[in-house]
Design a protein around this motif. Structure first.
Motif, short mmCIF file in Angstrom:
data_model
loop_
_atom_site.label_atom_id
_atom_site.label_comp_id
_atom_site.label_asym_id
_atom_site.label_seq_id
_atom_site.Cartn_x
_atom_site.Cartn_y
_atom_site.Cartn_z
N ARG A 32 21.64 43.02 45.38
CA ARG A 32 20.95 42.00 46.18
C ARG A 32 21.18 42.24 47.68
NH1 ARG A 32 22.57 38.30 41.66
NH2 ARG A 32 20.61 37.74 40.66
N ALA A 33 22.38 42.63 48.06
CA ALA A 33 22.66 42.91 49.47
C ALA A 33 21.85 44.12 49.96
CB ALA A 33 24.15 43.16 49.67
N PRO A 40 13.81 40.28 52.81
CA PRO A 40 14.19 39.07 52.06
C PRO A 40 13.20 38.76 50.93
CG PRO A 40 14.33 38.65 54.41
CD PRO A 40 13.69 39.99 54.24
N GLU A 41 11.93 39.12 51.13
CA GLU A 41 10.93 38.89 50.08
C GLU A 41 11.20 39.75 48.85
OE1 GLU A 41 9.93 39.68 53.32
OE2 GLU A 41 9.57 37.60 53.89
N VAL A 42 11.75 40.94 49.07
CA VAL A 42 12.07 41.83 47.96
C VAL A 42 13.18 41.21 47.11
CG1 VAL A 42 12.97 44.11 47.36
CG2 VAL A 42 11.32 43.88 49.20
N VAL A 43 14.15 40.58 47.75
CA VAL A 43 15.24 39.91 47.01
C VAL A 43 14.68 38.76 46.20
CG1 VAL A 43 17.44 38.71 47.21
CG2 VAL A 43 16.92 40.57 48.75
N THR A 44 13.81 37.98 46.80
CA THR A 44 13.20 36.85 46.10
C THR A 44 12.42 37.33 44.89
OG1 THR A 44 13.04 35.67 48.20
CG2 THR A 44 11.70 34.84 46.37
N ALA A 45 11.64 38.39 45.06
CA ALA A 45 10.86 38.94 43.95
C ALA A 45 11.78 39.49 42.86
CB ALA A 45 9.92 40.02 44.45
N PHE A 46 12.84 40.17 43.27
CA PHE A 46 13.80 40.70 42.30
C PHE A 46 14.44 39.57 41.49
CE2 PHE A 46 18.37 41.51 41.51
CZ PHE A 46 18.25 42.46 40.52
N ASN A 47 14.87 38.52 42.17
CA ASN A 47 15.49 37.39 41.46
C ASN A 47 14.51 36.75 40.48
OD1 ASN A 47 18.01 37.65 42.65
ND2 ASN A 47 17.45 36.36 44.38
N ALA A 48 13.25 36.63 40.87
CA ALA A 48 12.24 36.05 39.99
C ALA A 48 12.01 36.94 38.76
CB ALA A 48 10.93 35.84 40.74
N ARG A 49 11.91 38.26 38.98
CA ARG A 49 11.73 39.17 37.83
C ARG A 49 12.95 39.18 36.94
NH1 ARG A 49 9.50 42.46 41.87
NH2 ARG A 49 11.40 43.70 41.94
N LEU A 50 14.14 39.10 37.54
CA LEU A 50 15.37 39.09 36.75
C LEU A 50 15.47 37.82 35.92
CD1 LEU A 50 17.87 40.87 36.33
CD2 LEU A 50 19.01 39.54 38.09
N ASP A 51 15.09 36.69 36.50
CA ASP A 51 15.13 35.42 35.75
C ASP A 51 14.10 35.40 34.64
OD1 ASP A 51 17.18 34.52 37.35
OD2 ASP A 51 15.87 33.37 38.69
N ALA A 52 12.95 36.04 34.86
CA ALA A 52 11.88 36.03 33.86
C ALA A 52 12.13 37.03 32.74
CB ALA A 52 10.55 36.33 34.53
N ALA A 53 12.94 38.03 32.99
CA ALA A 53 13.19 39.07 31.98
C ALA A 53 14.08 38.53 30.87
CB ALA A 53 13.85 40.28 32.63
N THR A 54 13.77 38.98 29.65
CA THR A 54 14.65 38.63 28.54
C THR A 54 15.87 39.55 28.59
OG1 THR A 54 13.46 40.17 27.10
CG2 THR A 54 12.75 37.87 27.08
N PHE A 55 16.98 39.03 28.14
CA PHE A 55 18.21 39.80 28.20
C PHE A 55 18.08 41.01 27.28
CE2 PHE A 55 22.72 40.70 27.67
CZ PHE A 55 23.13 40.65 28.98
N GLY A 56 18.45 42.15 27.77
CA GLY A 56 18.34 43.37 26.98
C GLY A 56 17.58 44.43 27.75
N ALA A 69 14.43 51.57 43.86
CA ALA A 69 13.84 51.20 45.15
C ALA A 69 14.86 51.33 46.27
CB ALA A 69 13.30 49.77 45.08
N VAL A 70 16.07 50.90 46.02
CA VAL A 70 17.13 50.99 47.02
C VAL A 70 17.48 52.46 47.29
CG1 VAL A 70 19.58 50.51 47.47
CG2 VAL A 70 18.08 48.71 46.59
N ALA A 71 17.62 53.24 46.22
CA ALA A 71 17.98 54.66 46.38
C ALA A 71 16.91 55.41 47.17
CB ALA A 71 18.19 55.30 45.01
N PHE A 72 15.65 55.16 46.87
CA PHE A 72 14.58 55.85 47.58
C PHE A 72 14.50 55.39 49.03
CE2 PHE A 72 12.46 56.30 43.22
CZ PHE A 72 13.15 57.47 42.97
N GLN A 73 14.79 54.13 49.28
CA GLN A 73 14.80 53.62 50.65
C GLN A 73 15.92 54.31 51.44
OE1 GLN A 73 12.62 51.50 51.91
NE2 GLN A 73 13.56 51.26 53.90
#
Length: 109
Positions: A32-33, A40-56, A69-73
């Motif tokens: 997240r950092a 900041p929008e990328v973090v918000t989108a990540f959190n939304a996708r993480l919350d919507a994803a089923t565990f696994g 995305a972070v590695a390529f950046q």
């Protein structure tokens, strides 16, 4: 037989878009950092996708995409810094040749 230090290991991938599992952030807090440095929008989108994803598998895929995305950046930033350093080195003034006065060749012929 193991590779010598100057030889690439057999596990080294030649894929420029691949990265090792140890590259990039290792925890969600680090991820997240790192995403925050992108936007900041990328973090918000990540959190939304993480919350919507089923565990696994879905959860793992969301995290993997964010890590890529972070590695390529980071690679893009490193490449830009290297290009800027090369450009600065190319723009450096040449040093006068101290032996030019001793050159006895006649350039008029």
């Amino acid at each position: 037989m193991s590779a010598l230090p100057h030889e690439p290991s057999p596990e080294t991938s030649s894929d420029p878009y691949g990265f090792e599992s140890v590259e990039g952030p290792q925890t969600l807090a680090e991820l997240r950092a790192a995403l925050e440095t992108i936007s900041p929008e990328v973090v918000t989108a990540f959190n939304a996708r993480l919350d919507a994803a089923t565990f696994g598998a879905d959860h793992v895929e969301v995290i993997a995409k964010a890590r890529r995305a972070v590695a390529f950046q980071e690679r893009a930033r490193a490449a830009a810094a290297e290009a800027a350093a090369q450009e600065a080195a190319a723009g450096a003034q040449a040093v006068d040749d101290p032996w030019a006065a001793l050159d006895v060749r006649d350039s008029s012929s």
